[in-house]
Every structure is written in C-alpha cells, then in structure tokens.
Design an enzyme around this catalytic site. Structure first.
Site, short mmCIF file in Angstrom:
data_model
loop_
_atom_site.label_atom_id
_atom_site.label_comp_id
_atom_site.label_asym_id
_atom_site.label_seq_id
_atom_site.Cartn_x
_atom_site.Cartn_y
_atom_site.Cartn_z
N ASP A 50 42.79 96.45 90.71
CA ASP A 50 41.73 96.19 89.80
C ASP A 50 42.00 97.26 88.59
O ASP A 50 42.77 98.30 88.76
CB ASP A 50 40.44 96.48 90.23
CG ASP A 50 39.76 95.42 91.23
OD1 ASP A 50 40.67 94.48 91.47
OD2 ASP A 50 38.74 95.53 91.56
N HIS A 194 43.48 99.92 93.23
CA HIS A 194 43.15 100.09 92.08
C HIS A 194 44.64 100.84 91.49
O HIS A 194 45.33 101.46 92.13
CB HIS A 194 42.32 101.01 91.57
CG HIS A 194 40.97 100.64 92.13
ND1 HIS A 194 40.55 100.63 93.29
CD2 HIS A 194 40.15 100.03 91.35
CE1 HIS A 194 39.28 100.04 93.19
NE2 HIS A 194 38.74 99.73 92.14
#
Length: 232
Positions: A50, A194
């Site tokens: 992300d 992430h």
C-alpha cells in the site's frame, strides 16, 4: 471495523480476516516470474503493498521483487500516482498489478458519498493517466468500509480487497516478524504490506524463499473472487 495503533504515517486495521476457500492448482512458472529455486506452483498468495508510488521507495521495491521472482499488487494513492507517473509506469512495466487505494487516504466511512466518489474516481483517472491501466481492485484506507463505500466501488467496477494476514509492518514489525507473517499465508490468501517499510524491503528475499519452500507462488488477485490466483 477496528483500527490498530497510529504510527507516524497512518493507522491501519488489524485482525481482519477474509475466509479462504481451498483451491489448489499446479502450473509451471514463466521465466520472468520464477525464482531460481522454484520450479512449480501448488498454490498462490497475494502480496500487496500500500501507499505508493514514490521516487524513494518504489524503485527499490520493484528491484527487490524482480530479483526474487515475485509479482505483487500495488495499491496506489491517487495523489502519488498523479505526482509520480513514471513510477506507476515502472510498476506496470515490472509486471505488477495496480489497485486503487483512494486519493488522499481518508477515513472513507466518515465521508459523504460525494467525497467517497471523488476519492475513488480521481484515483482511477490518475492511475490510468500515468499508464497503470484502469484498476479493478480497491483497498479502502485502514480497511474501513461500509455499504456506501461498497456502492461507490461497484459504480466503478471495483472489487474490494482487504487482507487475510496483516504483516504489521506499519506498526514497526521486525524483518523476522514480517517473514513469519508471510509464512502464515495459505493458498488464495492476501497479505498487507507497505512499500515504504524498510523492514519489509529487507524481508523480500526470505519471503520468496519461504513461499517457494512451501510450493506457493505470488499470484494476482482475482477481481471475481478477491482471492490470489495464477497470473494471466
């Protein structure tokens, strides 16, 4: 929805679990997606990253994934896709799949329908304009969703993707802990990571080795089922 502790960038949801259906398949990996130590896949998992793209983190992440024969789904924020279109193109050229992660990463469940629509539609456009194609997958910020969010997702033909395993990299998880989180993945499941987390970057070679050792390969996330499947 429960949210985890807030870290310096933003909080994320923990403990969300999507029920997994056992589907096993065996295919030979293509050369460009084949780790040197893996010959076949007996299942697929969805690696997701992300909050990109960025000029500081995206190139390093793409390099590490490529060197280890992994493909992943990048849930990009529209504001960054608009600011760094070359990185979106780099993601696509590296064989990654690109999803929508809203434009500014707000708590969508606290927004009006028009704001939700704007967040999603502008990101669709920003990613397409940057050369990343039109996303088919949407990950709501913090994993927070409701019927209004889902209705807007459907308007744009998006499938909502949460996760089965949270790597906790947003919460300062160590490289060992991130590797161990990936080791919990089973066929069809999706993990949250992430692109800005240094420990996640460091974990990638071991993640690749661990998956190969269990006969699992990094797959795409099906817009039909939300599960990891063999790449097209």
């Amino acid at each position: 929805m429960r949210t985890g502790p807030r870290h310096p960038k933003r909080a994320m949801v923990t403990g969300l679990t999507v029920a997994a259906m056992a589907v096993a398949s065996t295919v030979t990996l293509t050369a460009e997606a084949t780790p040197s130590y893996a010959a076949a896949c007996n299942g697929y998992v969805g690696l997701t990253f992300d909050d990109g793209p960025s000029t500081s983190n995206t190139p390093k992440l793409l390099s590490a994934l490529g060197q280890n024969g992994l493909r992943a789904t990048m849930f990009n924020e529209g504001q960054y896709a608009a600011a760094y279109p070359a990185q979106v193109r780099a993601q696509a050229q590296a064989g990654m799949w690109i999803g929508n992660h809203s434009y500014t990463h707000p708590h969508l469940t606290q927004q009006s329908r028009s704001r939700i629509d704007s967040e999603i539609s502008r990101t669709q456009q920003a990613i397409a304009n940057a050369g990343g194609g039109t996303p088919k997958l949407f990950r709501p910020p913090y994993g927070e969703t409701n019927s209004t969010v889902q209705s807007v997702e459907a308007k744009y033909g998006l499938t909502q993707i949460i996760w089965n395993v949270d790597s906790q990299d947003w919460n300062g998880a160590s490289t060992d802990a991130i590797v161990q989180a990936n080791a919990r993945l089973t066929n069809g499941q999706v993990i949250l990571m992430h692109e800005w987390a240094a420990n996640t970057l460091a974990a990638i070679p071991r993640i690749a080795q661990g998956l190969a050792g269990r006969g699992l390969c990094a797959g795409m996330i099906s817009p039909q089922t939300g599960r990891a499947v063999a790449p097209n």
